[in-house]
Scaffold this motif. Structure first.
Motif, mmCIF file in Angstrom:
data_model
loop_
_atom_site.group_PDB
_atom_site.id
_atom_site.type_symbol
_atom_site.label_atom_id
_atom_site.label_comp_id
_atom_site.label_asym_id
_atom_site.label_seq_id
_atom_site.Cartn_x
_atom_site.Cartn_y
_atom_site.Cartn_z
ATOM 1 N N ARG A 33 32.906 45.641 33.065
ATOM 2 C CA ARG A 33 32.597 44.419 33.203
ATOM 3 C C ARG A 33 34.226 43.837 33.285
ATOM 4 N N GLY A 49 33.424 41.123 38.272
ATOM 5 C CA GLY A 49 32.319 42.755 38.902
ATOM 6 C C GLY A 49 31.910 43.332 37.752
ATOM 7 N N CYS A 77 30.180 46.455 42.242
ATOM 8 C CA CYS A 77 29.601 45.609 42.464
ATOM 9 C C CYS A 77 30.098 44.060 42.448
ATOM 10 N N GLU A 78 30.515 43.652 42.975
ATOM 11 C CA GLU A 78 31.328 42.317 42.981
ATOM 12 C C GLU A 78 30.564 41.231 43.551
ATOM 13 N N HIS A 79 30.690 40.360 42.073
ATOM 14 C CA HIS A 79 30.368 39.545 41.566
ATOM 15 C C HIS A 79 29.643 38.085 43.638
ATOM 16 N N GLY A 80 28.954 37.157 43.678
ATOM 17 C CA GLY A 80 29.311 36.980 45.070
ATOM 18 C C GLY A 80 28.855 37.780 46.202
ATOM 19 N N THR A 81 28.462 39.226 46.252
ATOM 20 C CA THR A 81 28.813 39.907 47.547
ATOM 21 C C THR A 81 27.300 39.947 47.644
ATOM 22 N N GLY A 89 25.009 41.483 35.433
ATOM 23 C CA GLY A 89 24.819 40.113 34.938
ATOM 24 C C GLY A 89 26.484 39.553 34.080
ATOM 25 N N GLY A 90 27.081 38.273 34.754
ATOM 26 C CA GLY A 90 28.511 38.473 34.358
ATOM 27 C C GLY A 90 28.201 37.510 32.901
ATOM 28 N N ARG A 137 22.073 40.600 44.242
ATOM 29 C CA ARG A 137 23.660 41.226 45.198
ATOM 30 C C ARG A 137 23.634 42.386 45.638
#
Length: 494
Positions: free
Chosen positions: A198, A202, A219-223, A347-348, A178
């Motif tokens: 969270r 992200g 911190c963006e999920h999928g970056t 983590g998500g 990531r």
């Protein structure tokens, strides 16, 4: 290219905290040092905002803490975003908070230059080559291409280390999964999110730095996790912030912006012949709690006296190799704990069960002590071949009394020499140590019964503050002195 007497004993590449700390340590050991730095001026940017409890002790043993001004120790810390009290450990705390890395670099640069280090800015490494007699570099400088030669070279030039690449070091580990943004912003009217928040899209963090400046991490999920060759724009950061939080910070601006990843790597060897690595040049990881800067400073403290002893000619056989033996293992634990924290913290929803279990575990005192020791650096113990609880650990910072008045374990380390603490007023021990009086200072002292010194009759402390021998152990004092400080004065060189 032949070396002459005006050349340095050691070239240090990189004038960050690790390189400057190493330069000062080498100068205290009597080595001629030239530090070459690619940047013409310090950036003024501060990715790090403090340092750990163990790094504070390292600075204190060289009398550097007063140069920082008033420091705030934080008793509360976290592991993976789960907060707890680090004072569960003796002398424990999370570290010094709110200290810009720019200040740390300024303090260390002033100290190293005062000691006689030669700092050359605007020198960009182009080539290096080593042979049996030394290391030569070719660098682009403000005055054209220059050459320089030394006995040894140490790469302290960060995660993208040119020394590591030119020196042929391998760099195995885990690739990034990531990408993240880091920025100091103004005019954004942010509510504090000190430990991060969270959200479905992200994680975001915001912490006020004073004077209207906020430090943010996004911190963006999928970056994409690819290392960037260009600096991201503030618009990119603001867009990601809005996608995650629903809040717009586009009306603000950034003093500076950077990006980073969670890539985790460590070189397989910290030394290849006459070229060595320290700090981020040797290990990269997710930033967590100021551990990167602090570990680099400790790398420098471990290496400095050993390398200075080597160029001075009194180092016993194998002393320089103990740098890799001791610090590679410490670096591996650093990577382990930062990677674990990243999995929990970034983590998500899939990481929610792990966070719940960690929260339960941190309620157990033994777990608190273990995790606090890992992050603060206070759990570091080198395997020196004995079982005494002090052996291989750093001597605790304690007040001492002697015939000359009050002193402390920390103050006795200011000259960066070995110290024999004689708690039993034993003239026989002092007579033995006299053969090493140019490398080991003897102090006849007393300590409080609860000082945590194990009721030892005598303790030998290395220049980096770690206990190398305790009276009554399997190894006698002459053997310990020879192992760490070479042959006594007047005898054959090792």
């Amino acid at each position: 290219m032949e070396k002459n007497n005006a050349d340095p004993h050691v070239i240090v590449v990189g004038a960050g905290p690790t390189g400057l700390m190493l330069a000062g340590e080498l100068r205290l050991g009597g080595a001629r040092v030239t530090v070459v730095e690619r940047l013409a001026e310090p950036t003024g940017q501060s990715r790090g905002l403090g340092f750990t409890a163990r790094a504070m002790e390292v600075f204190d043993q060289r009398d550097l803490l007063p140069r920082f001004g008033t420091l705030e120790k934080s008793p509360m810390g976290h592991f993976g975003g789960v907060q707890f009290d680090y004072t569960v450990l003796p002398d424990g705390h999370f570290g010094a908070r709110g200290v810009p890395q720019s200040l740390t670099e300024s303090v260390l640069e002033e100290w190293a230059v005062e000691l006689g280090a030669d700092l050359r800015r605007g020198w960009e490494l182009l080539e290096l080559a080593q042979d049996d007699d030394g290391v030569g570099i070719v660098a682009a400088t403000p005055h054209g291409v220059q050459r320089l030669r030394a006995d040894y070279l140490v790469g302290c030039d960060g995660g993208q280390s040119g020394v590591r690449k030119a020196g042929g070091f391998d760099f195995p580990g885990m690739p990034a999964t990531r990408g993240m943004y880091l920025a100091d912003v103004v005019g954004c009217d942010l509510r504090p999110r000190f430990l991060g928040e969270r959200l479905p899209g992200g994680m975001v963090m915001a912490a006020p730095l004073g004077d209207g400046v906020d430090r943010i991490i996004v911190c963006e999920h999928g970056t994409p996790a690819d290392d960037r060759s260009s600096t991201p724009s503030f618009a990119e950061v603001a867009d990601a912030w809005e996608r995650i939080t629903g809040e717009s910070i586009h009306a603000g601006s950034a003093k500076w912006v950077s990006s980073f990843t969670d890539a985790t790597r460590q070189v397989g060897e910290y030394r290849r012949g006459r070229v060595l690595l320290a700090g981020d040049a040797a290990h990269i990881h997710l930033p967590a709690g100021g551990q990167g800067l602090s570990t680099g400073v400790q790398d420098a403290a471990n290496l400095g006296w050993k390398l200075a002893a080597t160029v001075a000619g009194w180092a016993p056989p194998g002393l320089l190799d103990t740098y890799h033996d001791e610090r590679h293992a410490t670096g591996a634990r650093l990577l382990m704990n930062t990677r674990a924290q990243g999995m929990v913290f970034l983590g998500g929803a899939e990481a929610d069960p792990v966070r719940a279990v960690l929260t339960e575990l941190i309620g157990i005192p033994e777990v608190k002590r273990h995790l606090a020791g890992i992050v603060s650096g206070l759990d570091v113990r080198y395997d020196l071949g004995g079982d005494h609880p002090l052996l291989g650990r750093r001597i605790p910072p304690r007040p001492l009394a002697g015939s000359a008045g009050g002193t402390s374990t920390t103050r006795l380390l200011h000259p960066a020499q070995g110290v024999l603490l004689d708690f039993a007023d034993d003239p026989a021990l002092r007579a033995v140590a006299a053969g090493w009086k140019d490398r080991v200072n003897v102090a006849t002292v007393t300590a409080e019964p609860d000082a945590g010194l194990g009721a030892a009759a005598a303790v030998l402390v290395r220049p980096d503050g770690y206990v190398a021998w305790v009276a009554g152990g399997a190894e006698d004092l002459p053997a310990a002195l020879g192992r760490w400080f070479g042959a006594p004065t007047g005898s054959a060189a090792p």
